[in-house]
Design a protein around this motif. Structure first.
Motif, PDB file in Angstrom:
ATOM      1  N   ALA A   4       0.845  -1.195   0.000  1.00  0.00           N
ATOM      2  CA  ALA A   4       0.000   0.000   0.000  1.00  0.00           C
ATOM      3  C   ALA A   4       0.878   1.240   0.000  1.00  0.00           C
ATOM      4  O   ALA A   4       1.996   1.212   0.528  1.00  0.00           O
ATOM      5  CB  ALA A   4      -0.916   0.007   1.217  1.00  0.00           C
ATOM      6  N   THR A   5       0.375   2.302  -0.610  1.00  0.00           N
ATOM      7  CA  THR A   5       1.015   3.613  -0.489  1.00  0.00           C
ATOM      8  C   THR A   5       0.012   4.577   0.117  1.00  0.00           C
ATOM      9  O   THR A   5      -1.188   4.513  -0.195  1.00  0.00           O
ATOM     10  CB  THR A   5       1.536   4.119  -1.856  1.00  0.00           C
ATOM     11  N   TRP A   6       0.509   5.440   1.016  1.00  0.00           N
ATOM     12  CA  TRP A   6      -0.414   6.314   1.750  1.00  0.00           C
ATOM     13  C   TRP A   6       0.314   7.573   2.198  1.00  0.00           C
ATOM     14  O   TRP A   6       1.298   7.473   2.949  1.00  0.00           O
ATOM     15  CB  TRP A   6      -0.972   5.565   2.978  1.00  0.00           C
ATOM     16  N   ASN A   7      -0.166   8.711   1.748  1.00  0.00           N
ATOM     17  CA  ASN A   7       0.289   9.986   2.305  1.00  0.00           C
ATOM     18  C   ASN A   7      -0.473  10.169   3.612  1.00  0.00           C
ATOM     19  O   ASN A   7      -1.673  10.473   3.607  1.00  0.00           O
ATOM     20  CB  ASN A   7       0.008  11.132   1.325  1.00  0.00           C
ATOM     21  N   VAL A   8       0.224   9.956   4.738  1.00  0.00           N
ATOM     22  CA  VAL A   8      -0.447   9.917   6.047  1.00  0.00           C
ATOM     23  C   VAL A   8      -0.636  11.306   6.662  1.00  0.00           C
ATOM     24  O   VAL A   8      -1.363  11.455   7.636  1.00  0.00           O
ATOM     25  CB  VAL A   8       0.295   8.991   7.039  1.00  0.00           C
ATOM     26  N   ASN A   9       0.057  12.313   6.125  1.00  0.00           N
ATOM     27  CA  ASN A   9      -0.056  13.686   6.648  1.00  0.00           C
ATOM     28  C   ASN A   9       0.159  13.730   8.163  1.00  0.00           C
ATOM     29  O   ASN A   9      -0.750  14.075   8.920  1.00  0.00           O
ATOM     30  CB  ASN A   9      -1.402  14.291   6.261  1.00  0.00           C
ATOM     31  N   SER A  10       1.364  13.383   8.570  1.00  0.00           N
ATOM     32  CA  SER A  10       1.819  13.286   9.975  1.00  0.00           C
ATOM     33  C   SER A  10       1.526  11.911  10.566  1.00  0.00           C
ATOM     34  O   SER A  10       0.375  11.605  10.905  1.00  0.00           O
ATOM     35  CB  SER A  10       1.206  14.354  10.879  1.00  0.00           C
ATOM     36  N   ILE A  11       2.554  11.123  10.706  1.00  0.00           N
ATOM     37  CA  ILE A  11       2.371   9.781  11.282  1.00  0.00           C
ATOM     38  C   ILE A  11       2.126   9.863  12.786  1.00  0.00           C
ATOM     39  O   ILE A  11       1.434   9.016  13.351  1.00  0.00           O
ATOM     40  CB  ILE A  11       3.586   8.857  10.965  1.00  0.00           C
ATOM     41  N   ARG A  12       2.645  10.912  13.440  1.00  0.00           N
ATOM     42  CA  ARG A  12       2.428  11.003  14.892  1.00  0.00           C
ATOM     43  C   ARG A  12       0.957  11.234  15.206  1.00  0.00           C
ATOM     44  O   ARG A  12       0.437  10.766  16.212  1.00  0.00           O
ATOM     45  CB  ARG A  12       3.293  12.129  15.484  1.00  0.00           C
ATOM     46  N   THR A  13       0.274  11.978  14.341  1.00  0.00           N
ATOM     47  CA  THR A  13      -1.144  12.251  14.552  1.00  0.00           C
ATOM     48  C   THR A  13      -2.006  11.039  14.214  1.00  0.00           C
ATOM     49  O   THR A  13      -3.097  10.879  14.762  1.00  0.00           O
ATOM     50  CB  THR A  13      -1.571  13.452  13.673  1.00  0.00           C
ATOM     51  N   ARG A  14      -1.515  10.177  13.317  1.00  0.00           N
ATOM     52  CA  ARG A  14      -2.389   9.143  12.761  1.00  0.00           C
ATOM     53  C   ARG A  14      -1.855   7.730  12.913  1.00  0.00           C
ATOM     54  O   ARG A  14      -2.279   6.820  12.196  1.00  0.00           O
ATOM     55  CB  ARG A  14      -2.642   9.438  11.276  1.00  0.00           C
ATOM     56  N   VAL A  15      -0.927   7.521  13.845  1.00  0.00           N
ATOM     57  CA  VAL A  15      -0.308   6.193  13.934  1.00  0.00           C
ATOM     58  C   VAL A  15      -1.329   5.107  14.256  1.00  0.00           C
ATOM     59  O   VAL A  15      -1.277   4.013  13.679  1.00  0.00           O
ATOM     60  CB  VAL A  15       0.850   6.188  14.959  1.00  0.00           C
ATOM     61  N   ASP A  16      -2.296   5.402  15.124  1.00  0.00           N
ATOM     62  CA  ASP A  16      -3.234   4.346  15.520  1.00  0.00           C
ATOM     63  C   ASP A  16      -4.082   3.891  14.342  1.00  0.00           C
ATOM     64  O   ASP A  16      -4.204   2.693  14.076  1.00  0.00           O
ATOM     65  CB  ASP A  16      -4.129   4.825  16.672  1.00  0.00           C
ATOM     66  N   ARG A  17      -4.631   4.852  13.614  1.00  0.00           N
ATOM     67  CA  ARG A  17      -5.500   4.404  12.511  1.00  0.00           C
ATOM     68  C   ARG A  17      -4.684   3.857  11.352  1.00  0.00           C
ATOM     69  O   ARG A  17      -5.183   3.036  10.580  1.00  0.00           O
ATOM     70  CB  ARG A  17      -6.551   5.445  12.107  1.00  0.00           C
ATOM     71  N   THR A  18      -3.426   4.252  11.252  1.00  0.00           N
ATOM     72  CA  THR A  18      -2.566   3.689  10.215  1.00  0.00           C
ATOM     73  C   THR A  18      -2.303   2.205  10.489  1.00  0.00           C
ATOM     74  O   THR A  18      -2.489   1.349   9.606  1.00  0.00           O
ATOM     75  CB  THR A  18      -1.239   4.458  10.140  1.00  0.00           C
ATOM     76  N   LYS A  38      11.183  13.602  12.261  1.00  0.00           N
ATOM     77  CA  LYS A  38      12.505  12.990  12.172  1.00  0.00           C
ATOM     78  C   LYS A  38      12.406  11.533  12.623  1.00  0.00           C
ATOM     79  O   LYS A  38      11.460  11.163  13.334  1.00  0.00           O
ATOM     80  CB  LYS A  38      13.493  13.746  13.064  1.00  0.00           C
ATOM     81  N   PRO A  39      13.411  10.724  12.252  1.00  0.00           N
ATOM     82  CA  PRO A  39      13.360   9.302  12.648  1.00  0.00           C
ATOM     83  C   PRO A  39      13.184   9.096  14.150  1.00  0.00           C
ATOM     84  O   PRO A  39      12.437   8.209  14.571  1.00  0.00           O
ATOM     85  CB  PRO A  39      14.713   8.768  12.162  1.00  0.00           C
ATOM     86  N   GLU A  40      13.855   9.943  14.941  1.00  0.00           N
ATOM     87  CA  GLU A  40      13.769   9.750  16.401  1.00  0.00           C
ATOM     88  C   GLU A  40      12.394  10.110  16.953  1.00  0.00           C
ATOM     89  O   GLU A  40      12.067   9.776  18.089  1.00  0.00           O
ATOM     90  CB  GLU A  40      14.879  10.534  17.117  1.00  0.00           C
ATOM     91  N   GLN A  41      11.590  10.808  16.131  1.00  0.00           N
ATOM     92  CA  GLN A  41      10.236  11.172  16.568  1.00  0.00           C
ATOM     93  C   GLN A  41       9.189  10.182  16.053  1.00  0.00           C
ATOM     94  O   GLN A  41       8.026  10.264  16.444  1.00  0.00           O
ATOM     95  CB  GLN A  41       9.888  12.574  16.040  1.00  0.00           C
ATOM     96  N   PHE A  42       9.604   9.282  15.177  1.00  0.00           N
ATOM     97  CA  PHE A  42       8.642   8.360  14.551  1.00  0.00           C
ATOM     98  C   PHE A  42       8.102   7.369  15.588  1.00  0.00           C
ATOM     99  O   PHE A  42       8.866   6.758  16.333  1.00  0.00           O
ATOM    100  CB  PHE A  42       9.331   7.604  13.415  1.00  0.00           C
ATOM    101  N   PRO A  43       6.789   7.197  15.648  1.00  0.00           N
ATOM    102  CA  PRO A  43       6.195   6.256  16.618  1.00  0.00           C
ATOM    103  C   PRO A  43       6.404   4.800  16.177  1.00  0.00           C
ATOM    104  O   PRO A  43       5.538   4.201  15.545  1.00  0.00           O
ATOM    105  CB  PRO A  43       4.718   6.657  16.625  1.00  0.00           C
ATOM    106  N   ARG A  44       7.554   4.252  16.532  1.00  0.00           N
ATOM    107  CA  ARG A  44       7.941   2.925  16.035  1.00  0.00           C
ATOM    108  C   ARG A  44       7.176   1.799  16.726  1.00  0.00           C
ATOM    109  O   ARG A  44       6.884   0.772  16.113  1.00  0.00           O
ATOM    110  CB  ARG A  44       9.443   2.695  16.249  1.00  0.00           C
TER     111      ARG A  44
END
Length: 280
Positions: A4-18, A38-44
């Motif tokens: 899948a490809t998805w422009n998530v428009n901020s992964i921190r805001t949308r990690v749960d639904r992603t 940044k990578p260190e801010q990404f909700p891994r």
DNA sequence: ATGTCGTGAAAGTCACGA
């Protein structure tokens, strides 16, 4: 394998639904754009808890691309060779690169998560940057295919172009005035197709937008744009078994303004080694 | 009314990008 490809428009805001989407739809590989961190801010953690490996490329709050995969992520590149940079107010070569491309090989398939520059306006320096970026991408895919004949490669992402008039349902977008519609942008997109990279979703999903502006009730009115694509080389095209545009992901709480575009691949498997794709 | 979002920096609002 489901990509899948998805422009998530901020992964921190949308990690749960992603991550919920990935699990609900059994997505194996997600190509993300506009992670805006940044990578260190990404909700891994939510991804890793769901079994996904991550490759993340972000420099600041702008742009940013990432790949999540259930299979190992190999040969990561944070730009394609020849990719131009951009710096507001500056011109010429060797400008700083933005976080708009992330390449990786997964299960023998070369995949790119791409966030093509928006262009901003037909007279804006960002528009020339967009066209340069497309031209460099075309050169890259031609060279890569020449160096890897018969191997599958795909470009997934937000291409910020409506290739046809039917891809523009937003009345605020005006031909001759707005970006995304100009002959030069459409020619730049078509040049990728002419380089062998066909839109593998269009034949299977001929109708539908992938983006609706947050403003002006664009989604309820269904005044969207089709600007998110998966383009694949002939070897990739041969693997495609299905595709979908998940319009419902524009609904609900805090949606992205883009929805996921999904492609199913039938990967042939070597009987002697289940982990090794046949085409390698 | 660019009427909505998201981010960061300075700040309790603004500038920027889309």
């Amino acid at each position: 394998m489901r990509i899948a490809t998805w422009n998530v428009n901020s992964i921190r805001t949308r990690v749960d639904r992603t991550v919920e989407f990935l699990q609900r739809e059994s997505v194996d590989v997600l190509l993300m754009q506009e992670i805006k961190c940044k990578p260190e801010q990404f909700p891994r953690q939510p991804f890793e808890d769901a079994g996904y490996e991550l490759a993340v490329h972000g420099l600041n709050q702008w742009n940013g691309v990432a790949i999540a995969s259930l299979s190992p992520i190999e040969d990561v590149e944070t730009s394609f060779p020849g990719m131009p940079g951009f710096l507001k107010g500056s011109d010429g070569p060797d400008l700083p690169l933005e976080a708009r491309a992330l390449g990786a090989t997964i299960d023998g398939v070369r995949l790119w998560s791409l966030y093509v520059p928006n262009g901003r306006g037909l007279d804006d320096p960002h528009y020339a940057y967009k066209l340069d970026w497309y031209a460099a991408l075309e050169r890259y895919v031609r060279e890569w295919q020449a160096a890897h004949p018969g191997e599958p490669i795909a470009l997934g992402g937000d291409f910020n172009v409506c290739p046809t008039d039917a891809d523009n349902g937003d009345p605020s977008m005006v031909e001759g005035v707005s970006t995304h519609l100009s002959p030069a942008e459409r020619a730049a997109f078509q040049a990728l197709v002419d380089a062998g990279m066909a839109d593998v979703v269009r034949p299977l999903v001929p109708e539908g937008y992938t983006y609706w502006d947050y403003k002006q009730l664009r989604f309820p009115r269904n005044e969207g744009l089709r600007i998110d694509f998966v383009l694949g080389s002939p070897a990739f095209q041969d693997l495609v078994a299905g595709a979908a545009i998940h319009r419902d992901e524009r609904k609900g709480v805090q949606p992205s303004d883009h929805v996921p575009v999904v492609v199913d691949l039938d990967l042939p498997v070597d009987e002697d080694d289940d982990d090794r794709p046949m085409f390698l």
